[in-house]
Design a protein around this motif. Structure first.
Motif, PDB file in Angstrom:
ATOM      1  N   ASP A  56       5.011   4.599  -1.564  1.00  0.00           N
ATOM      2  CA  ASP A  56       4.705   4.926  -2.876  1.00  0.00           C
ATOM      3  C   ASP A  56       3.085   4.964  -3.270  1.00  0.00           C
ATOM      4  O   ASP A  56       2.287   4.683  -2.375  1.00  0.00           O
ATOM      5  CB  ASP A  56       5.553   3.802  -3.643  1.00  0.00           C
ATOM      6  CG  ASP A  56       5.172   2.511  -3.328  1.00  0.00           C
ATOM      7  OD1 ASP A  56       4.146   2.331  -2.700  1.00  0.00           O
ATOM      8  OD2 ASP A  56       5.802   1.513  -3.899  1.00  0.00           O
ATOM      9  N   ARG A  57       2.871   5.005  -4.365  1.00  0.00           N
ATOM     10  CA  ARG A  57       1.296   5.272  -4.709  1.00  0.00           C
ATOM     11  C   ARG A  57       0.826   3.923  -4.456  1.00  0.00           C
ATOM     12  O   ARG A  57      -0.374   4.011  -4.085  1.00  0.00           O
ATOM     13  CB  ARG A  57       1.329   5.459  -6.426  1.00  0.00           C
ATOM     14  CG  ARG A  57       0.049   5.612  -6.729  1.00  0.00           C
ATOM     15  CD  ARG A  57       0.037   6.070  -8.208  1.00  0.00           C
ATOM     16  NE  ARG A  57       0.751   7.313  -8.423  1.00  0.00           N
ATOM     17  CZ  ARG A  57      -0.041   8.448  -8.690  1.00  0.00           C
ATOM     18  NH1 ARG A  57      -1.471   8.523  -8.873  1.00  0.00           N
ATOM     19  NH2 ARG A  57       0.323   9.800  -8.510  1.00  0.00           N
ATOM     20  N   ARG A  58       1.509   2.698  -4.526  1.00  0.00           N
ATOM     21  CA  ARG A  58       0.727   1.459  -4.294  1.00  0.00           C
ATOM     22  C   ARG A  58       0.277   1.382  -2.808  1.00  0.00           C
ATOM     23  O   ARG A  58      -0.980   0.812  -2.506  1.00  0.00           O
ATOM     24  CB  ARG A  58       1.842   0.579  -4.679  1.00  0.00           C
ATOM     25  CG  ARG A  58       1.205  -0.810  -4.564  1.00  0.00           C
ATOM     26  CD  ARG A  58       2.360  -1.940  -5.129  1.00  0.00           C
ATOM     27  NE  ARG A  58       3.520  -1.714  -4.337  1.00  0.00           N
ATOM     28  CZ  ARG A  58       3.843  -2.278  -3.298  1.00  0.00           C
ATOM     29  NH1 ARG A  58       3.093  -3.085  -2.574  1.00  0.00           N
ATOM     30  NH2 ARG A  58       4.943  -1.937  -2.544  1.00  0.00           N
ATOM     31  N   ILE A  59       1.135   1.803  -1.907  1.00  0.00           N
ATOM     32  CA  ILE A  59       0.728   1.959  -0.542  1.00  0.00           C
ATOM     33  C   ILE A  59      -0.230   2.860  -0.149  1.00  0.00           C
ATOM     34  O   ILE A  59      -0.894   2.751   0.869  1.00  0.00           O
ATOM     35  CB  ILE A  59       2.287   2.047   0.357  1.00  0.00           C
ATOM     36  CG1 ILE A  59       3.024   1.128   0.024  1.00  0.00           C
ATOM     37  CG2 ILE A  59       1.725   2.267   1.863  1.00  0.00           C
ATOM     38  CD1 ILE A  59       2.851  -0.302   0.719  1.00  0.00           C
ATOM     39  N   THR A  60      -0.150   4.054  -0.687  1.00  0.00           N
ATOM     40  CA  THR A  60      -0.894   5.068  -0.320  1.00  0.00           C
ATOM     41  C   THR A  60      -2.548   5.348  -0.969  1.00  0.00           C
ATOM     42  O   THR A  60      -2.970   6.398  -0.634  1.00  0.00           O
ATOM     43  CB  THR A  60      -0.212   6.477  -0.430  1.00  0.00           C
ATOM     44  OG1 THR A  60       0.304   6.597  -1.670  1.00  0.00           O
ATOM     45  CG2 THR A  60       0.937   6.403   0.469  1.00  0.00           C
ATOM     46  N   THR A  61      -2.468   4.495  -1.949  1.00  0.00           N
ATOM     47  CA  THR A  61      -4.070   4.618  -2.609  1.00  0.00           C
ATOM     48  C   THR A  61      -4.926   3.939  -1.798  1.00  0.00           C
ATOM     49  O   THR A  61      -4.700   2.945  -1.174  1.00  0.00           O
ATOM     50  CB  THR A  61      -3.860   3.795  -3.954  1.00  0.00           C
ATOM     51  OG1 THR A  61      -2.808   4.494  -4.880  1.00  0.00           O
ATOM     52  CG2 THR A  61      -4.909   3.354  -4.670  1.00  0.00           C
ATOM     53  N   GLY A  62      -6.182   4.597  -1.593  1.00  0.00           N
ATOM     54  CA  GLY A  62      -7.284   4.195  -1.000  1.00  0.00           C
ATOM     55  C   GLY A  62      -7.210   4.416   0.532  1.00  0.00           C
ATOM     56  O   GLY A  62      -7.747   3.696   1.420  1.00  0.00           O
ATOM     57  N   ILE A  63      -6.382   5.098   1.181  1.00  0.00           N
ATOM     58  CA  ILE A  63      -6.250   5.253   2.348  1.00  0.00           C
ATOM     59  C   ILE A  63      -6.718   6.766   3.043  1.00  0.00           C
ATOM     60  O   ILE A  63      -6.867   6.902   4.026  1.00  0.00           O
ATOM     61  CB  ILE A  63      -4.756   5.282   3.137  1.00  0.00           C
ATOM     62  CG1 ILE A  63      -3.785   6.551   2.516  1.00  0.00           C
ATOM     63  CG2 ILE A  63      -4.167   3.892   2.502  1.00  0.00           C
ATOM     64  CD1 ILE A  63      -2.434   6.527   3.088  1.00  0.00           C
ATOM     65  N   MET A  64      -7.179   7.568   2.131  1.00  0.00           N
ATOM     66  CA  MET A  64      -7.499   8.784   2.528  1.00  0.00           C
ATOM     67  C   MET A  64      -8.803   9.010   3.420  1.00  0.00           C
ATOM     68  O   MET A  64      -8.877   9.610   4.399  1.00  0.00           O
ATOM     69  CB  MET A  64      -7.837   9.853   1.241  1.00  0.00           C
ATOM     70  CG  MET A  64      -8.028  11.280   1.869  1.00  0.00           C
ATOM     71  SD  MET A  64      -8.008  12.434   0.490  1.00  0.00           S
ATOM     72  CE  MET A  64      -9.279  11.732  -0.607  1.00  0.00           C
ATOM     73  N   HIS A  65      -9.722   8.042   3.492  1.00  0.00           N
ATOM     74  CA  HIS A  65     -10.830   7.848   4.105  1.00  0.00           C
ATOM     75  C   HIS A  65     -10.724   7.070   5.314  1.00  0.00           C
ATOM     76  O   HIS A  65     -11.742   6.988   6.068  1.00  0.00           O
ATOM     77  CB  HIS A  65     -12.057   7.593   3.180  1.00  0.00           C
ATOM     78  CG  HIS A  65     -11.620   6.251   2.827  1.00  0.00           C
ATOM     79  ND1 HIS A  65     -10.901   5.416   2.048  1.00  0.00           N
ATOM     80  CD2 HIS A  65     -12.496   4.811   3.310  1.00  0.00           C
ATOM     81  CE1 HIS A  65     -10.885   4.275   1.937  1.00  0.00           C
ATOM     82  NE2 HIS A  65     -11.813   3.702   2.665  1.00  0.00           N
ATOM     83  N   LEU A  66      -9.568   6.715   5.689  1.00  0.00           N
ATOM     84  CA  LEU A  66      -9.303   5.759   6.615  1.00  0.00           C
ATOM     85  C   LEU A  66      -8.848   6.793   7.780  1.00  0.00           C
ATOM     86  O   LEU A  66      -8.114   7.462   7.942  1.00  0.00           O
ATOM     87  CB  LEU A  66      -8.232   4.662   6.579  1.00  0.00           C
ATOM     88  CG  LEU A  66      -8.730   3.817   5.278  1.00  0.00           C
ATOM     89  CD1 LEU A  66      -7.630   2.642   5.185  1.00  0.00           C
ATOM     90  CD2 LEU A  66      -9.988   2.995   5.754  1.00  0.00           C
ATOM     91  N   GLY A  67      -9.227   6.428   9.158  1.00  0.00           N
ATOM     92  CA  GLY A  67      -8.881   7.078  10.432  1.00  0.00           C
ATOM     93  C   GLY A  67      -7.642   6.645  10.815  1.00  0.00           C
ATOM     94  O   GLY A  67      -7.012   5.774  10.163  1.00  0.00           O
ATOM     95  N   GLY A  68      -6.969   7.112  11.921  1.00  0.00           N
ATOM     96  CA  GLY A  68      -5.834   6.591  12.315  1.00  0.00           C
ATOM     97  C   GLY A  68      -4.597   7.013  11.442  1.00  0.00           C
ATOM     98  O   GLY A  68      -4.709   7.831  10.736  1.00  0.00           O
ATOM     99  N   THR A  69      -3.434   6.323  11.600  1.00  0.00           N
ATOM    100  CA  THR A  69      -2.331   6.545  10.728  1.00  0.00           C
ATOM    101  C   THR A  69      -1.710   5.098  10.283  1.00  0.00           C
ATOM    102  O   THR A  69      -1.541   4.394  11.219  1.00  0.00           O
ATOM    103  CB  THR A  69      -1.453   7.468  11.491  1.00  0.00           C
ATOM    104  OG1 THR A  69      -0.116   7.460  10.774  1.00  0.00           O
ATOM    105  CG2 THR A  69      -1.102   7.084  12.814  1.00  0.00           C
ATOM    106  N   LEU A  70      -1.604   5.077   9.131  1.00  0.00           N
ATOM    107  CA  LEU A  70      -0.948   4.020   8.281  1.00  0.00           C
ATOM    108  C   LEU A  70       0.479   3.558   9.291  1.00  0.00           C
ATOM    109  O   LEU A  70       0.826   2.649   9.244  1.00  0.00           O
ATOM    110  CB  LEU A  70      -0.636   4.301   7.035  1.00  0.00           C
ATOM    111  CG  LEU A  70      -0.202   3.159   5.963  1.00  0.00           C
ATOM    112  CD1 LEU A  70      -1.240   2.340   5.712  1.00  0.00           C
ATOM    113  CD2 LEU A  70       0.146   3.914   4.551  1.00  0.00           C
TER     114      LEU A  70
END
Ligand code: F6P
Length: 359
Positions: A56-70
């Motif tokens: 959801d939005r809570r988990i996927t906020t602030g991840i765009m600039h991170l490498g790898g995969t959540l």
């Protein structure tokens, strides 16, 4: 009735931009009023009742600039079984059965598989078995025929070019030859783009077999003309004329491409008497923050993937053609490698700025 859901997983080698896809797909699903379920560790997550999470939005906020995969990823597992003849690998029946159960129990309307050639082949088999699947291409190698570009490539090129900037200063100070081995499997895209952007003098790629004598002659020619250093970028899959690609065995006994940089360094040293150093960039090219282009491309791929699920356009893969996203059949994408055209404009332009291909 359970809420409608879309599944998503990342499979195969990671690359910068995967998290941008997850974030965009999450937002696009939310707009439809659906939930996005992320499966952990590639296809393996489909086989467990616990290895998934609601993106959801809570988990996927602030991840765009991170490498790898959540979500984590693997490039082997229970979805691959070796067969023979044309069906060289297939999904075992019990694994397909468990996957169907997961689709039903989570009320999945479709599954987005983000992966390279091997993972898209699994996605294709799932589709042929009647599961609603769509693909999103991903590889730093940029070697898939069915799309003009994949995200992750630009970040790898940025890594090669910025490494060349650094290596130039030390090579110049010592008047050395520097050999930089880069990734890309059997395609020379990373070497060619990275080498061009980083001002390489010699670029050796799988599509243009080289001769040691030509490489050495170019180093000596440059020295005669006053060059303080020579920067050689070599793709891991490059090979000499009449020679073979170089492979190294890792601790698990797996044979991987690698080692050609050191071989070329030794030959240059022996043939020119010059001091040579090798730098293998390795997984630095896959790690770290995605470039702006890869963030945008990943975002657009994520949005398009959800659109394809909503339209019921299963068995298709998101592609990027003429600066727009579109859909192509997954079957058009697998096992079709896109390689550098040795007579193409990019090579021609590289030669025009006096880059040698050692041929
Ligand atoms: O396909 C992407 C890639 O990074 C290749 O360029 C490279 O040869 C390979 O994967 C490395 O794989 P691994 O991370 O399994 O060593």
């Amino acid at each position: 009735m359970d809420r409608k859901r879309i599944g998503i997983l990342t499979s195969g080698g990671d690359c910068p931009g995967l998290n941008a896809v997850l974030r965009a797909a999450s937002r696009a699903s939310e707009k439809l009023g659906w939930e996005l379920v992320g499966f952990q560790d590639g296809f393996e997550g489909l086989l467990s009742t616990t290895d998934h999470m609601i993106l959801d939005r809570r988990i996927t906020t602030g991840i765009m600039h991170l490498g790898g995969t959540l979500l984590g990823t693997v490039n082997k597992g229970q979805f691959i079984s070796r067969g023979s003849g044309r069906q060289a690998s297939f999904i075992p029946a019990e694994v397909l059965g468990k996957t169907r159960q997961t689709f039903q129990s989570l009320n999945l309307q479709g599954l987005i598989v983000v992966g390279g050639d091997g993972s898209l082949n699994i996605a294709l088999q799932m589709h042929q078995a009647g599961l609603p699947v769509i693909g999103v291409p991903k590889t730093i190698d940029n070697d898939l025929e069915a799309t003009d570009m994949t995200f992750g490539f630009d970040s790898a090129v940025e890594c090669v070019a910025s490494s060349l900037d650094r290596l130039h200063t030390t090579a110049t100070s010592h008047k050395r030859v520097m050999v930089i081995e880069v990734m890309g499997r059997h395609a020379g895209w990373i070497a060619l783009h990275g080498g061009l952007a980083g001002g390489a003098d010699i670029i050796l790629i799988p599509e243009i077999p080289f001769e040691f004598s030509q490489v050495a002659a170019e180093v000596l020619r440059r020295e005669r003309e006053g060059a303080k250093c020579t920067m050689v970028v070599i793709a891991e899959g490059a090979k000499p004329k009449d020679g073979r690609v170089s492979r190294l065995q890792n601790a698990n006994g797996e044979n991987r491409l690698g080692g050609i940089g050191e071989i070329v360094s030794r030959e240059i040293g022996n043939r020119t008497g010059k001091e040579v150093r090798t730098c293998v960039l390795g997984h630095l090219q896959r790690g770290g923050a995605p470039t702006m282009l890869d963030r945008i491309l990943g975002t657009r791929f994520g949005i398009k993937a959800v659109q394809l699920i909503a339209e019921g356009n299963f068995g298709s893969m998101v592609s990027y053609r003429n600066h727009a996203t579109c859909a192509v059949p997954i079957s058009d994408a697998v096992h079709k490698m896109r390689r550098v055209d040795p007579r193409g404009q990019l090579v021609e332009h590289a030669r025009a700025v006096e880059i040698s291909f050692g041929d």
